[in-house]
Each structure stands twice: as structure tokens, then as C-alpha cells.
Design a protein around this motif. Structure first.
Motif: not given
Length: 463
Positions: A352-365
């Protein structure tokens, strides 16, 4: 300076954090790695005596290897299983040195927010850079501005407590002098003396507990360990799955841990106490500890307690960010169903990658072990794929970020710790489909692998 010209702050210089920095460098994005410890892989060094389930071929990130190549670095034999100390000294420290002043040590992140915006302010929020508050070991404080934040700080510093309700048992903190939350390194003479000839409770039911029981059994059979006794505290009863997969385990080294734990119980080196959820820890008149269960049971006094009930993420310094976390696992909402330990082991978790790891706060992982929240299984190669995707997304290459570039061997290869009794056992084909494990004769503690779920970012397959 525009936000896009700011660095990406990476929290943690462990395996996943350093891999994230390498992928960012490869894409021309400047990272700033903040490591709380005094050296790279400080957490890994605390379990340096542990040997991984994974081989060298599975714990070196491709982008990191490219960054290391000009330095003359050569990857160790890909078929060898490294110890935590090997991993830190032969790969992670050289990688940090290749990154140079992009890595700062003694730098503890105490808070992350949007510049001028707490978590309740909407106005122009996404246009503001992140501001990272850092406290240095020498007492200095600093604010570092960032275009994005990758938290690879792991879970090593926040072990779960002995208390059966998920919070510390009554008296647990007061008894800290006789409690450890790590598998002890019994090759250390001082640590060995602490447990030799003593009665020790081991709380937990995963690979960590198996290893501690194996260590204590080995100590009991040694010349200086007469009288050593383990008391295995299980919150559930004993069933066919209590000792793990055994000979059916896809990872022979992991299966051997369960077999060794079973042998310790069968040989009388440890007694199992089932259905026991610790409510309180009291002091006996002689200073030893008495465990009290939620059902009122009081166990005979023990000299020491080893608590191995898993780890959990420290989210305190992210409190001003808008995170989307699963209410059970404390993992990103989209990732949580993929890693639910009731449904998956590390070999069945899809890359999995950035989409599954994203948050409402864009740019934090949240990446690496921390992205799994309280789930105990983790795969090193999957962590490297996480940061490859995240770095691509930060660089604006969504085509690459959305593409899965991780090819796993059949049923997966799992990073973690294993049980080894001879030098030859450090060799292997690295796959999950190797021959079934045999019941090993325990040798020196230095050869025994410890808890898989203790690996802070490197890779875990604990149950």
C-alpha cells in the motif's frame, strides 16, 4: 521562500525514516531527518542482540542502496539473517552518514502543527507550511518549517502495560524497579545476574513472550542459572494456536520460537497461568511482587516481571494535526482493514502507499511501524514501499505513487526476529516456504532471536 522550497521533515532515523530520506533525495526533494537518539537507528540498537526473521536481501531499501553505492558500501550476503546490531552498524549508520547533515541527532520532536493554525482553524490552512517544534539534547529549542511531514518514529518507546484493561495496573509504576518491557539480553552479565536463580513472570502471548521463556529456560539449564523459573501469564487459555504456527508456520524461525516456548513449559522451566488479566501489582514483605488478577486471584510472589504485551503509537506530539485514525488500531483509516491482526498476518497484507496512508491533514504521513498503530505485524519491505510511494506523491508524481512496485515472494517475506542455535541457521533462502522448523536445542542467548513485534521500524511478524 515558498512552501514547495521547504524541506520534508522526517521524524526518526530508523530503517523506514532513513529509507524515506533516500527516496526523497532520489527525487530531488530535500529531507530533514530528526532523530531523538544520539545515533542512527537508536531504537534498533536497543535490541542489537536480536536476529531478524528477514535476510539482508529483504531489509535493504533499493533507493538507499543507490545512495550508498558511491561511498563504496557493499551489501552483506543477501542470504544471511542480520542481528539488530548488524543492521544498525553495517547498513543504517552508513546510510545516515551518506545523508550527511540532513540527519540531526538528539532532536526530539515535541509538536507538529500548521504555521499560525491550531487544529480548529480552517482559514488558508493548506497554504500554510508545517511547523515542527524540536527540543535538542543540549537544551536548545527550534522551529523547523516543512512542506510535508513523514513520521517514522516507530512505537518502541511506548510499550503496552501489564494491566489487562490496556492501562497500567495498580502499582505497576511503583514497581518499575522490578519490571522490564523488553526481552532481556542475557548475554549481558549484569542482566543475566538479575534473572539467574529467580522466579520471573512473563506477561504476553506473542513471539516476544516465546523468546523470553526460551531465554529463561536456557538460563535455568546453565551452570549459573540453577533455580531459574518462568511464570507465563496468558490472558487467554491454552489452545492449539497458543504456541503459534509451530511446524506449520510459514516462517520456520518464527515457528521455532513457539516450539521452544512449548518445550520450556513441558520441561518444567515455566508454569503457565491462563485466563489471567492483571489488575494490580503489589509488594510482598520481602520486596518481591504479587500479581493480582481481575478475578481476584493472587499469584505466588515473583522476583521480576517481563511485560511483553505489544506496542502502541505515541500520538501526543501530533495533537494539533487533523489525523484520520481507526478507532481500534490507531492506524490510518484506509490502512486499518488491510492490517487487522484478526484477519491478516504480514504475508497477507497487500502493499500500500500514499493513499492508504493519507489523512484529512494533507501532507502528513505516518509510515513504518507507527502506521500500523497497535497492529503487531509488520513487513520491512512493505515499509520501504510505503515511503517510495509517499516520496513520489510529495514530488507530484502520482502515477508512480499509485503504482505498486513491490513484488513479494510466494506468501510474503516477513521481517522480524528469529530463533537460531547454530551459525548455519543464519543462512536461508529468505522465503516463507522453507522447510518446517525443528525443535531447536537452545544455545547461548546471543543466538536466540527476540520479539518480532519489538522491531521499531524494521519489520515484524509478531502474533
Amino acid at each position: 521562500m515558498s512552501t514547495q522550497q521547504l524541506p520534508v521533515v522526517v521524524i526518526g532515523a530508523g530503517p523506514t525514516g532513513l529509507a524515506a530520506a533516500a527516496h526523497l533525495v532520489e527525487r530531488g526533494t530535500e529531507p530533514q531527518v530528526l532523530e531523538a537518539g544520539p545515533a542512527a537507528a537508536s531504537a534498533v540498537r536497543e535490541w542489537s542482540h536480536v536476529r531478524l526473521f528477514s535476510t539482508w536481501g529483504e531489509v535493504v531499501d533499493p533507493a538507499a542502496e543507490k545512495l550508498l553505492a558511491p561511498t563504496g558500501w557493499t551489501r552483506p550476503d543477501p542470504a544471511i539473517y542480520p542481528s539488530g546490531g548488524d543492521w544498525a552498524d553495517l547498513y543504517l549508520q552508513p546510510l545516515a552518514e551518506a545523508l550527511g547533515d540532513r540527519v540531526r541527532y538528539g532532536a526530539t520532536v515535541t509538536g507538529v502543527s500548521r504555521a499560525g493554525r491550531d487544529r480548529i482553524v480552517d482559514a488558508d490552512r493548506e497554504q500554510q507550511p508545517f511547523v515542527v517544534h524540536v527540543a535538542y539534547a543540549d537544551g536548545r529549542e527550534e522551529r523547523v518549517f516543512a512542506r510535508a511531514v513523514i513520521d517514522a518514529s516507530g512505537t518502541w518507546t511506548t510499550p503496552s502495560p501489564a494491566g489487562g484493561s490496556g492501562i497500567a495496573a495498580l502499582g505497576e509504576k511503583a514497581a518499575a524497579d522490578r519490571i522490564t518491557y523488553r526481552v532481556p539480553d542475557l548475554k549481558d552479565p549484569a542482566v543475566r545476574a538479575r534473572y539467574a536463580g529467580k522466579r520471573t513472570a512473563v506477561i504476553g502471548s506473542g513471539a516476544s513472550a516465546f523468546t523470553a521463556l526460551a531465554y529463561l529456560a536456557d538460563l535455568a539449564k546453565s551452570g549459573d542459572g540453577a533455580g531459574t523459573k518462568g511464570v507465563w501469564i496468558l490472558r487467554r487459555g491454552i489452545s492449539g494456536s497458543t504456541f503459534g504456527g509451530g511446524e506449520a508456520d510459514q516462517l520456520p524461525a518464527r515457528g521455532a520460537l513457539g516450539l521452544a516456548a512449548k518445550a520450556a513449559v513441558d520441561a518444567g522451566h515455566a508454569d503457565a497461568v491462563t485466563g489471567f488479566r492483571t489488575e494490580a501489582i503489589e509488594r510482598a514483605d520481602d520486596g518481591r511482587l504479587i500479581l493480582v488478577g481481575e478475578d481476584g486471584r493472587r499469584l505466588d510472589p515473583v522476583d521480576e516481571v517481563i511485560v511483553l504485551t505489544g506496542f502502541r503509537p505515541d500520538l501526543s506530539f501530533l495533537d494539533e494535526l487533523r489525523l484520520g485514525l481507526d478507532e481500534r488500531l490507531q492506524a490510518p483509516i484506509e490502512l486499518a482493514p488491510l492490517i487487522d491482526p484478526n484477519q491478516h498476518s504480514c504475508g497477507t497484507v497487500y502493499p500500500h502507499g500514499h493513499r492508504e496512508l493519507s489523512h484529512p491533514e494533507q501532507g502528513v504521513y505516518l509510515v513504518g511501524m507507527k502506521s500500523y498503530g497497535r497492529a503487531p505485524t509488520f513487513l520491512a519491505m512493505t515499509g520501504y514501499e510505503q515511503v517510495r510511494s509517499v516520496a513520489a506523491a510529495i514530488a507530484g508524481d502520482l502515477e508512480s505513487a499509485d503504482r505498486v512496485e513491490l513484488t513479494l515472494p510466494e506468501t510474503g517475506v516477513c521481517g522480524g526476529a528469529g530463533l537460531f542455535d547454530t551459525p548455519d541457521a543464519a543462512q536461508g533462502d529468505g522465503g516463507c516456504c522453507a522447510p518446517a522448523p525443528q525443535l531447536v536445542q537452545l544455545g547461548t542467548p546471543a543466538a536466540i532471536g527476540a520479539a518480532a513485534e519489538q522491531a521499531p521500524a524494521g519489520g515484524c511478524c509478531g502474533s
